[in-house]
Design an enzyme around this catalytic site. Structure first.
Site, mmCIF file in Angstrom:
data_model
loop_
_atom_site.group_PDB
_atom_site.id
_atom_site.type_symbol
_atom_site.label_atom_id
_atom_site.label_comp_id
_atom_site.label_asym_id
_atom_site.label_seq_id
_atom_site.Cartn_x
_atom_site.Cartn_y
_atom_site.Cartn_z
ATOM 1 N N LYS A 80 -17.904 -7.513 3.984
ATOM 2 C CA LYS A 80 -16.786 -7.252 4.894
ATOM 3 C C LYS A 80 -17.309 -7.424 6.315
ATOM 4 O O LYS A 80 -18.515 -7.283 6.553
ATOM 5 C CB LYS A 80 -16.322 -5.798 4.683
ATOM 6 C CG LYS A 80 -14.912 -5.526 5.106
ATOM 7 C CD LYS A 80 -13.917 -5.762 3.989
ATOM 8 C CE LYS A 80 -12.504 -5.454 4.462
ATOM 9 N NZ LYS A 80 -11.507 -5.621 3.400
ATOM 10 N N GLY A 185 6.711 2.458 -0.294
ATOM 11 C CA GLY A 185 6.300 1.327 0.534
ATOM 12 C C GLY A 185 6.878 0.034 0.001
ATOM 13 O O GLY A 185 6.447 -0.477 -1.028
ATOM 14 N N GLY A 187 6.940 -3.118 1.324
ATOM 15 C CA GLY A 187 6.469 -4.199 2.198
ATOM 16 C C GLY A 187 6.238 -5.467 1.388
ATOM 17 O O GLY A 187 6.903 -5.714 0.374
ATOM 18 N N TYR A 191 7.794 -4.713 -2.287
ATOM 19 C CA TYR A 191 9.090 -5.317 -2.603
ATOM 20 C C TYR A 191 8.975 -6.188 -3.854
ATOM 21 O O TYR A 191 9.820 -6.151 -4.746
ATOM 22 C CB TYR A 191 9.626 -6.148 -1.424
ATOM 23 C CG TYR A 191 10.993 -6.716 -1.742
ATOM 24 C CD1 TYR A 191 12.139 -5.958 -1.554
ATOM 25 C CD2 TYR A 191 11.134 -7.996 -2.297
ATOM 26 C CE1 TYR A 191 13.393 -6.450 -1.897
ATOM 27 C CE2 TYR A 191 12.380 -8.498 -2.646
ATOM 28 C CZ TYR A 191 13.506 -7.714 -2.435
ATOM 29 O OH TYR A 191 14.741 -8.197 -2.794
#
Ligand code: NAD
Length: 366
Positions: A80, A185, A187, A191
């Protein structure tokens, strides 16, 4: 600031600290483990209050990527990067180009992808100076649809597959008709998870802090609107958390009525021992880093030329991995999160000196 003795260090293979005074770039790259292949993980830009906070974040996230990719059976390691700064004020093309030059210097041991505070266009700017960026190529996704690099549809499909595996294991049913699911949520991922569930005949309850997102699910998917206070505690079969992490804690766990937790959000457990607390309550928890691996699978395949069917089959492997985790958890009495960690460790410790393939494909695609 401790490095080798940092509590999150966990035998990281490599850490780089980049500084470019001309552009204001201050960045850290952490490579946790490359035994399965080059480390792939997001490049996050965030206004950390201290260097210490940035180091802690990058070490924790990098280690998490090793576990996620290994559990998803990808020839990838874990890494990362973080850029210290406010993306709204300090993110310039020059800074992103400087980051790209530094990444190039790592020779492909770490490959950066989009994360919070960076976007696909930002990665493309870095890509002017390095081929070691991913998630930026238009390709055909697992469902045969064109993809601009956004992995959310694949993540959502993986969550749906994982949710089905959890329901089969806990409730003994494969038909989702009438299954009651609360989605927190709505989003990019939430969705689409809701859409898959609706198509499979489930009954949905939804909540999103943005009323427009929630209303869309009510209007288009026939979902029931829930409230912030209720969404986790409804008398449903499954909770699918697709917003933020740390929602499973001392306060919420005793009040849950659902017996399956299966959603996309990262780091759902506030503390590691909440894994056991869920098991003690008879709640089956699909470990977040196992069920939400569709995104990393999508990014991995974007440049391999694999067919949508191959990608789909790999994503569907999330269901098999979860089934193995659930079975092992039942037979050992160990909670599912701990079993997932052990399974990931088996998968990345077994593999050494493999996987030049992704490097070759990366080089070949530029
Ligand atoms: P997103 O930003 O598109 O959606 C998140 C949604 O949650 C938004 O609609 C937001 O309004 C809503 N939200 C925020 N706080 C909330 C709250 N307190 N209560 C209810 N709703 C709230 O993000 P996304 O890409 O859909 O990702 C969702 C989660 O899945 C995140 O935790 C992300 O880290 C994780 N995840 C995403 C992917 C991916 O491919 N996008 C991959 C792995 C994990």
């Amino acid at each position: 600031m401790n490095v080798f003795s940092h509590p999150e260090f966990d035998n990281h293979e490599h850490l780089s600290f980049f500084c470019d005074p001309e552009t204001g770039l201050k960045a850290i790259v952490a490579i946790h483990n490359t035994s399965r292949g080059p480390a792939l993980g997001g490049c996050r830009m965030f206004p950390y209050v201290s260097d210490e906070e940035a180091l802690r974040d990058v070490l924790r996230l990098s280690r998490g990527m090793t576990y996620k990719s290994a559990l998803a059976n990808l020839d990838l390691g874990g890494g990362k990067s973080v850029i210290l700064g406010d993306p709204r004020e300090q993110k310039t093309e020059a800074l992103l180009e400087a980051m790209g030059k530094h990444l190039e210097g790592l020779g492909g041991q770490y490959i950066a992808a989009e994360d919070s505070g960076t976007s696909v266009p930002d990665l493309k700017v870095m890509g002017r100076h390095t081929k070691h960026v991913a998630g930026i190529i238009e390709h055909t996704a697992f469902d045969g649809q064109p993809s601009n690099g956004d992995p959310s549809p694949t993540t959502a499909y993986g969550v749906f597959v994982g949710l089905k595996a959890a329901v089969k294991h806990k409730l003994g049913r494969e038909d989702l008709t009438g299954l009651k699911v609360a989605v927190q949520g709505i989003g990019n991922v939430g969705y689409r998870v809701a859409q898959h569930l609706k198509d499979a005949g489930a009954e949905l309850w939804v909540y999103d802090i943005h009323p427009k997102n929630m209303q869309r699910a009510v209007d288009e998917l026939g979902a029931h609107a829930a409230s912030a206070e209720d969404i986790l505690f409804l008398p449903v079969d499954v909770i699918a958390p697709c917003a933020m992490g740390a929602i499973l804690d001392d306060n919420s766990i005793p009040l849950l009525k659902a017996t399956v937790i299966a959603g996309a959000a990262n780091n759902l457990l506030q503390r590691p021992d909440h894994d056991q607390a869920l098991k003690d309550r008879g709640i089956l928890y699909a470990p977040d880093f196992a069920i939400n691996a569709g995104g990393i699978i999508d990014v991995f395949y974007e440049r391999t030329g694999a067919s949508p069917e191959e990608v789909r089959a790999h994503v569907e492997g999330i269901g098999q991995t979860l089934a193995e985790i659930f079975t092992r958890s039942d037979s050992s009495g160990t909670p599912t999160g701990a079993v997932a960690n052990t399974l990931a460790e088996e998968r990345f410790r077994k593999r050494t000196g493999v996987a030049e393939t992704f490097h070759e494909q990366l080089a070949g695609s530029q």
